[in-house]
Design an enzyme around this catalytic site. Structure first.
Site, PDB file in Angstrom:
ATOM      1  N   SER A 128       0.816  -1.425  -0.066  1.00 25.25           N
ATOM      2  CA  SER A 128       0.090   0.124   0.069  1.00 25.25           C
ATOM      3  C   SER A 128       0.916   1.175   0.008  1.00 25.25           C
ATOM      4  O   SER A 128       0.201   2.530   0.151  1.00 25.25           O
ATOM      5  CB  SER A 128      -0.878   0.151   1.220  1.00 25.25           C
ATOM      6  OG  SER A 128      -0.057  -0.209   2.275  1.00 25.25           O
ATOM      7  N   GLU A 174      -6.303  -0.444  -6.403  1.00 21.99           N
ATOM      8  CA  GLU A 174      -5.349   0.245  -7.076  1.00 21.99           C
ATOM      9  C   GLU A 174      -4.193  -0.236  -8.038  1.00 21.99           C
ATOM     10  O   GLU A 174      -3.391  -1.262  -7.157  1.00 21.99           O
ATOM     11  CB  GLU A 174      -4.895   1.252  -5.814  1.00 21.99           C
ATOM     12  CG  GLU A 174      -4.068   2.622  -6.266  1.00 21.99           C
ATOM     13  CD  GLU A 174      -3.882   3.646  -4.977  1.00 21.99           C
ATOM     14  OE1 GLU A 174      -3.774   4.750  -5.211  1.00 21.99           O
ATOM     15  OE2 GLU A 174      -3.519   2.969  -3.939  1.00 21.99           O
ATOM     16  N   ASN A 212      -2.782   6.314  -0.178  1.00 20.08           N
ATOM     17  CA  ASN A 212      -2.197   6.392   1.167  1.00 20.08           C
ATOM     18  C   ASN A 212      -1.538   7.688   1.292  1.00 20.08           C
ATOM     19  O   ASN A 212      -1.442   8.244   2.429  1.00 20.08           O
ATOM     20  CB  ASN A 212      -1.463   5.260   1.712  1.00 20.08           C
ATOM     21  CG  ASN A 212      -2.240   4.158   2.348  1.00 20.08           C
ATOM     22  OD1 ASN A 212      -3.138   4.493   2.920  1.00 20.08           O
ATOM     23  ND2 ASN A 212      -1.947   2.981   1.757  1.00 20.08           N
TER      24      ASN A 212
END
Length: 306
Positions: A128, A174, A212
């Site tokens: 992430s 993503e 993020n």
């Protein structure tokens, strides 16, 4: 024009919440056989118990048409033994790494995957925040020039495939391309995510990607508000829930993500940019030091019944 993903068998490394969730949507939605591997037998047992619970729940909710369909989905997931390890993935068309957010660990895994899997197998990371370019470089065999045709070919099959937690519920993936990632790898990875029932967005390979880079500073700022005594835990969360119509407050969300994961991502942002706005909260660091990691450990900003 749609692109066939060509994934006839999937490998998943990690039987935690993310890895199990990825295995679940692959088996249920994409209807692809899955090989699951985790060094922790306890984690595997917990993961499979969660899968059984999710299947039962989805049958009752009508999301899975019948108990027989749920049984078929469950039978698509096979656990590799510790003896088989990464070598057990030799025949998969894609392997998704869903290990801890730690570059050294991921680099080691991608080096092993590149050595053991077929040269045409896609190597995907569920990271992430960590650079896909950096991860792809670890898939180049030692002693091989990364600029050689063989070196470029090995790295070109690495892609970022960032699912969101809980994977069976969250509709987004993503997609991140490293400098080395080929267009074919990217297109097939996108097609596979769609087959798993997901919407797909793309991001450049920057620290934290889109998700993020936006979310973690927000959570970190909320933790700093608590640290500085600006407001109470409950008032911080209530302000965002009732004032901004967020489904849950930032401190609750941090607990659900895992405070250790939040800290790892925040450090990646800080180290990757050198920007002081990404400096992790001292309170966040201390809570991780104490082993208060959020919902998964039973205590974070809130207490959770075991």
């Amino acid at each position: 024009m749609s692109v066939a993903h060509g994934i006839k068998k999937l490998g998943v490394i990690g039987a935690g919440q993310m890895g199990l969730g990825i295995a679940y949507v692959a088996a249920v939605k994409a209807k692809v056989p899955v090989l699951l591997y985790d060094r922790s037998k306890d984690q595997v047992s917990k993961g499979l118990a969660l899968m059984d619970k999710l299947l039962d729940k989805d049958v009752k909710k009508g999301k899975i048409e019948s108990a027989e369909a749920a049984k078929e989905a469950r039978e698509r997931v096979v656990v590799l033994s510790e003896e088989e390890g990464i070598k057990g993935f030799r025949d998969v068309d894609m392997c998704v790494e869903a290990a801890s957010e730690n570059f050294s660990l991921k680099a080691k895994l991608f080096g092993s995957m590149a050595a053991e899997l077929r040269p045409d197998a896609i190597l995907a990371s569920n990271t992430s925040s960590i650079s896909i370019t950096k991860i792809a470089a670890s898939a180049v065999p030692q002693g091989l020039n990364p600029s050689s045709e063989e070196g470029k070919a090995s790295a070109s099959r690495v892609v970022g495939l960032h699912f969101f937690n809980p994977v069976p519920v969250m509709p987004l993936v993503e997609l991140i391309s490293g400098l080395q990632t080929s267009s074919e790898t990217l297109d097939r990875a996108r097609a596979f995510a769609v087959a798993c029932g997901k919407e797909v967005t793309t991001s450049k390979d920057v620290p934290g990607f889109v998700s993020n880079a936006l979310l973690m500073p927000f959570l970190n700022e909320a933790i700093m508000c608590l640290e500085k005594g600006i407001a109470t835990r409950d008032d911080i969360d209530k302000t965002l829930r009732l004032g901004m119509n967020h489904p849950m407050g930032p401190l609750t969300l941090a607990d659900f993500i895992g405070l250790d994961t939040c800290l790892a991502i925040q450090r990646t942002l800080y180290e990757g940019t050198g920007d002081s706005k990404y400096r992790p909260s001292v309170l966040l660091e201390r809570m991780v030091d104490a082993g208060w990691l959020g919902k998964k450990s039973g205590k974070g900003f809130y207490d959770y019944a075991s």
